[in-house]
Design a protein around this motif. Structure first.
Motif, PDB file in Angstrom:
ATOM      1  N   ASP A  58      -0.675   1.361  -7.976  1.00 29.49           N
ATOM      2  CA  ASP A  58       0.839   1.324  -8.629  1.00 29.49           C
ATOM      3  C   ASP A  58       1.496   1.436  -7.144  1.00 29.49           C
ATOM      4  OD1 ASP A  58       0.000   3.750  -6.998  1.00 29.49           O
ATOM      5  OD2 ASP A  58       0.667   5.284  -8.670  1.00 29.49           O
ATOM      6  N   HIS A  60       4.337  -0.219  -7.146  1.00 30.17           N
ATOM      7  CA  HIS A  60       5.704   0.128  -7.539  1.00 30.17           C
ATOM      8  C   HIS A  60       6.111   1.462  -7.024  1.00 30.17           C
ATOM      9  CE1 HIS A  60       3.624   1.533 -10.837  1.00 30.17           C
ATOM     10  NE2 HIS A  60       4.654   2.283 -11.206  1.00 30.17           N
ATOM     11  N   ASP A  62       4.498   3.577  -4.452  1.00 33.41           N
ATOM     12  CA  ASP A  62       4.276   3.330  -3.046  1.00 33.41           C
ATOM     13  C   ASP A  62       2.900   3.043  -2.755  1.00 33.41           C
ATOM     14  OD1 ASP A  62       3.049   5.815  -3.073  1.00 33.41           O
ATOM     15  OD2 ASP A  62       4.353   7.176  -2.185  1.00 33.41           O
TER      16      ASP A  62
END
Length: 195
Positions: A58, A60, A62
């Motif tokens: 993920d 998006h 961090d």
């Protein structure tokens, strides 16, 4: 050949990792985090481990979950590859220089996970990579591999060099510790008879 594969899938990451402890340093790394890829490539090369890592994370959010879960999977794979640990050297330590930086790594394949991490970074980032994630990786790795692991940077000024000395030092020390000791003749290196 002592080797293992691990798959770890969560709502945050999907990790597929394999390692051969008695390899040549071949690395196929794709985590989506460029700096972590670089650290794992040199970990493989300096440890003489054949390492394959594929992570979808993920990013998006961090880089935290990707870095931590990669450390978890690597620790699990090494523990699995070591099997009953018969014949291993068990202990190792090294001082690893990287230009102006000097880092000391000491470890024990003890089955008692513990991390002492005495390393600080002069910057919060190395490119886009948060330097605090180096400790997160080492923590996840130590716990899952069952290592007692001490990491201490004695001095250093460049964050990239500090991180690199930690990963290279871990590789070199682990390479020594997992090596088979012919004097052990297939015994577990412990008076307990197990690690």
């Amino acid at each position: 050949m002592r080797s293992a594969s691990v798959s770890r899938r969560t709502a945050e990451t999907d990790v597929a990792l394999s390692i051969a402890l008695d390899g040549t340093g071949k690395a196929e790394i794709s985590t989506g985090v460029g700096f972590l890829d670089h650290m794992l490539e040199l970990f493989a090369r300096h440890g003489h481990f054949d390492l394959s890592v594929k992570v979808t994370g993920d990013l998006h959010v961090d880089q935290h979950h990707t870095t931590e879960d990669t450390g978890i999977a690597l620790g699990q794979a090494i523990l699995k590859a070591l099997g009953d640990k018969k014949g291993i050297t068990r202990y190792a330590d090294i001082h690893l220089p990287m230009d102006e930086t000097l880092t000391r790594i000491a470890l024990d394949i003890s089955g008692r996970p513990f991390l002492v991490f005495r390393t600080t970074f002069p910057t919060e980032k190395i490119g886009a990579f948060d330097t605090e994630l180096v400790r997160e990786f080492f923590q996840a790795f130590a716990i899952q591999s069952g290592l007692t692991l001490h990491v201490e940077t004695l001095y250093g000024e460049n964050s990239h060099h500090i991180a690199e000395s930690c990963f290279k030092g871990l590789a070199r020390a682990l390479r020594q510790a997992v090596a088979l000791d012919p004097r052990e003749e297939g015994r577990v290196p412990s008076t307990k008879g197990t690690l």
